[in-house]
Design a protein around this motif. Structure first.
Motif, PDB file in Angstrom:
ATOM      1  N   LEU A 132       0.862  -1.178   0.000  1.00 13.44           N
ATOM      2  CA  LEU A 132       0.000   0.000   0.000  1.00 13.44           C
ATOM      3  C   LEU A 132       0.898   1.227   0.000  1.00 13.44           C
ATOM      4  O   LEU A 132       2.011   1.186   0.518  1.00 13.44           O
ATOM      5  CB  LEU A 132      -0.883  -0.001   1.257  1.00 13.44           C
ATOM      6  N   PHE A 133       0.434   2.319  -0.601  1.00 12.17           N
ATOM      7  CA  PHE A 133       1.287   3.504  -0.710  1.00 12.17           C
ATOM      8  C   PHE A 133       1.191   4.317   0.576  1.00 12.17           C
ATOM      9  O   PHE A 133       0.141   4.894   0.865  1.00 12.17           O
ATOM     10  CB  PHE A 133       0.872   4.352  -1.903  1.00 12.17           C
ATOM     11  N   PRO A 134       2.268   4.395   1.354  1.00  7.34           N
ATOM     12  CA  PRO A 134       2.172   5.047   2.668  1.00  7.34           C
ATOM     13  C   PRO A 134       1.957   6.558   2.573  1.00  7.34           C
ATOM     14  O   PRO A 134       1.524   7.178   3.531  1.00  7.34           O
ATOM     15  CB  PRO A 134       3.521   4.727   3.320  1.00  7.34           C
ATOM     16  N   MET A 135       2.289   7.155   1.405  1.00  3.74           N
ATOM     17  CA  MET A 135       2.163   8.612   1.326  1.00  3.74           C
ATOM     18  C   MET A 135       0.757   9.026   0.895  1.00  3.74           C
ATOM     19  O   MET A 135       0.483  10.202   0.770  1.00  3.74           O
ATOM     20  CB  MET A 135       3.238   9.200   0.407  1.00  3.74           C
ATOM     21  N   MET A 136      -0.107   8.048   0.644  1.00  9.12           N
ATOM     22  CA  MET A 136      -1.492   8.394   0.286  1.00  9.12           C
ATOM     23  C   MET A 136      -2.423   7.831   1.356  1.00  9.12           C
ATOM     24  O   MET A 136      -2.110   6.817   1.982  1.00  9.12           O
ATOM     25  CB  MET A 136      -1.876   7.751  -1.050  1.00  9.12           C
ATOM     26  N   GLU A 142      -7.040   7.672  -1.543  1.00  4.13           N
ATOM     27  CA  GLU A 142      -6.115   7.888  -2.658  1.00  4.13           C
ATOM     28  C   GLU A 142      -5.493   6.574  -3.125  1.00  4.13           C
ATOM     29  O   GLU A 142      -5.233   6.394  -4.310  1.00  4.13           O
ATOM     30  CB  GLU A 142      -5.019   8.874  -2.261  1.00  4.13           C
TER      31      GLU A 142
END
Lengths: 289, 384
Positions: free
Chosen positions: B91-95, B99
């Motif tokens: 999973l994208f930690p910055m979103m 998102e």
């Protein structure tokens, strides 16, 4: 002595060199400089406390123009270092195998093995009117007359980018290293093109490294002296050169100290703005372990 | 193999070499639409490579991969309608959650106005309607799992690949997620391809399971088939627990073979459709602990089924594990045999040193001609 006292003493002794260094070599000189900067010369050996030196700076366009010029050129150098450094860092962190990695880091380190004075003179040998590049171009008939490649802004910027490159690459490699490859694969898997993955996943993830590299590079560039002087000559109008001139040529230590503080304030302001704009914190970037 | 009208995913003779190493060796299979297919194998058997080829991160050295009948070998990963749930989810930690899910929709050019509705819809379906604005690090392990699936399912993929996504969870959550995954698969009615080294995950969730070893498929079948009718010694040893003995056929006819193991046990073993045994063959013999009936020795021994095996021994130790408790019995010939027992905590329970009689039918003894490979579990070595 109790166990606890010994622990405290050890801690104190270990911390002492660092504390002394900060206190004697950084804090004390700056207090001295601050004292100098806030002292107006009203006659021979007659001084008065006041902000006259700062007013003088503000009244003289050549001074603050030079500061702005230094600032904008440093930003340009930072941006170029990022653009050149990012692909290299990406290659080192994500694509290169273990052995190539070491070799590439070494290649980035090599410029630092040579003193920057020698390095700059090396550049002068290549670029001056009678230098290697000019005479080779003449020899193969591309140009008729000798060409001067030194003493212009382009040369200064290129020289600075070259000098600071490593300081951009190292923080970038360390953040990109921490990125799981499957994150990039997931970016593609969910339908992203190469550009989308770069823009929406890799760059946001690497942002702490980008900001930290930019801060270091900007500070180093704005405070550099040797490269702009040697490659840019008198035309370089670098702010550090102006500080040097006040201290050494004019023997106006008050103005020199003032300029020094203004440079510090200006670069700090730019860094603060940069952190605000990129929504990063100092703790999350430069101070990251 | 079943051949539906058009299967969602079909692999034809695919191979992959990494230098001299052949990671995937001539694998063919076909997955009917809407089914849950597992690839089960020990680590290093090539299952991850196989999955990465389907997703497009590796190119097969030979063979073809077809999705909904169309070859995708030449298509880059972002052009295949195969989505993947990664081992560590990625999973994208910055979103935030919204998102993360919207990322794929934006990539596919879904109109901006449709995105919130679609994201909310998939969040409702995974029963996490209110987490949209949360950051990834605020989610629990099970929630992350579901978001990773939602992020793929919102794109309506032809095939969803899952690469051991339960590996990082603790045992209780893993058990719960097994059931949940199965339910999600029913709900989305999408083909799931699930990669695992955990046989219980594969058996519980799958419609069909392929057992993979050394880059090849050993057997493809329903979980029950793999368990009760394995076609190779590897499958028999890898799927489920077994007592495993090396032995030799002393006598064989069309129905059954008599095998004497190295430990001196003599047992009857029914002949199977494949791997029919004849006299003198070296064999690997498997008997599952739950098919061994344990009785008191003083009780009458006439319970033995015709053609079965009965032998006596003493209880060496009790392996208490609630409903899955076992006894370890040392036979007269000094072989150790595991057998399932029910321990109620009452006086009738077996104790160490008790004399017992063990009985199993020939049908439940599985013998395979040994080919020298001893990969897979030894007796009881594959605890679930």
């Amino acid at each position: 002595m109790s166990q606890r006292d010994i622990k405290r003493l050890t801690l104190f002794l270990l911390f002492a060199p660092f504390a002394l260094w900060i206190l004697l070599l950084i804090v004390l000189p700056h207090i001295g400089m601050g004292y100098l900067a806030l002292r107006e010369k009203i006659g021979p050996r007659q001084y008065e406390f006041g902000f006259g030196n700062f007013v003088e700076f503000a009244m003289e366009p050549i001074y603050w123009n030079t500061l702005l010029r230094t600032g904008s050129m440093s930003l340009l150098v930072t941006a170029l270092a990022l653009i050149v450094g990012f692909p290299i860092a990406y290659y080192i962190a994500k694509i290169a195998n273990y052995r190539t990695r070491g070799a590439m880091f070494l290649l980035c380190l090599i410029p630092l093995w040579v003193s920057d004075l020698i390095r700059a003179f090396g550049w002068i040998l290549l670029l001056r009117e009678t230098g290697v590049i000019s005479s080779s171009l003449q020899a193969i008939g591309l140009i008729d007359a000798p060409v001067e490649l030194l003493y212009n802004d382009v040369t200064v910027v290129i020289g600075l980018v070259y000098t600071v490159m490593l300081f951009m690459i190292v923080p970038l490699v360390s953040t990109l290293d921490g990125m799981d490859n499957s994150m990039i694969e997931a970016g593609y898997n969910l339908g992203g093109s190469g550009l989308t993955v770069l823009r929406r996943i890799i760059i946001p993830y690497a942002m702490p490294g980008i900001v930290s590299g930019c801060i270091i590079v900007f500070m180093l560039t704005a405070g550099s002296y040797l490269t702009p002087i040697l490659l840019g000559g008198k035309n370089s109008s670098w702010f550090t050169e102006m500080i040097y001139e006040q201290f050494i040529t004019r023997y106006n230590w008050e103005a020199g100290a003032t300029f020094g503080f203004l440079l510090l304030a200006f670069t700090s302001l730019v860094v603060w703005l940069g952190l605000k704009l990129s929504r990063q914190t100092l703790a999350g970037t430069v101070a990251r372990s | 193999m079943t051949s539906g009208p058009v299967s969602d995913l079909e692999c034809a003779n695919i191979s992959k070499n990494f230098g001299p190493i052949r990671a995937v060796d001539d694998v063919s299979f076909e997955i009917p639409s809407g089914s849950f297919f597992s690839i089960l194998g020990p680590s290093g058997c090539g299952k991850t490579t196989l999955m990465r080829m389907i997703a497009g991160f590796e190119t097969p050295s030979a063979g073809d991969i077809r999705i909904k009948g169309k070859s995708v070998v030449a298509a880059p990963p972002n052009k295949r309608n195969v989505k993947m749930v990664f081992q560590h989810l990625a999973l994208f930690p910055m979103m935030n959650v919204f998102e993360n899910i919207a990322y794929g929709l934006r990539c596919s050019g879904t109109p901006k106005s449709d995105i919130p509705g679609k994201v909310q819809n998939v969040l409702d379906r995974i029963a996490l309607p209110d987490v949209g604005q949360r950051e990834i690090h605020q989610l629990s392990g099970g929630q992350k799992q579901r978001i990773a699936i939602a992020r793929c399912m919102v794109l309506d993929p032809d095939v969803l690949l899952l690469d051991e996504p339960l590996g990082a969870l603790d045992l209780k959550l893993r058990e719960a997620m097994k059931i949940e995954l199965k339910l999600l698969q029913h709900q989305f009615n999408t083909t799931f391809v699930y990669i695992t080294h955990d046989q219980s995950e594969a058996l519980v969730m799958s419609d069909r399971v392929a057992v993979m070893n050394n880059g090849r498929f050993e057997q493809i079948g329903r979980p029950q088939e793999l368990y009760h009718a394995p076609t190779s010694a590897f499958v028999a040893g890898f799927v489920g627990d077994s007592n495993r003995w090396a032995g030799r056929v002393v006598d064989a006819d069309a129905q059954s073979a008599k095998i004497e193991t190295a430990d001196g046990l003599v047992t009857e073993c029914a002949q199977r459709a494949v791997h029919s045994l004849s006299g003198g063959d070296a064999v690997d013999l498997f008997v599952r602990p739950e098919f061994i009936a344990v009785g008191r020795q003083d009780a009458s021994r006439e319970g033995a089924a015709a053609g079965g095996t009965t032998l006596t021994g003493t209880v060496d130790s009790i392996l208490f594990n609630g409903a899955n408790s076992r006894v370890l019995v040392r036979s007269a010939s000094n072989a150790l045999i595991e057998a399932d027992v029910t321990l109620t905590g009452g006086d009738a329970d077996f104790r160490e040193g008790d004399s017992v009689a063990l009985t199993w039918s020939a049908r439940n003894a599985m013998g395979f001609r040994s080919d020298g490979s001893r990969a897979g579990g030894t007796a009881g070595g594959n605890a679930a």
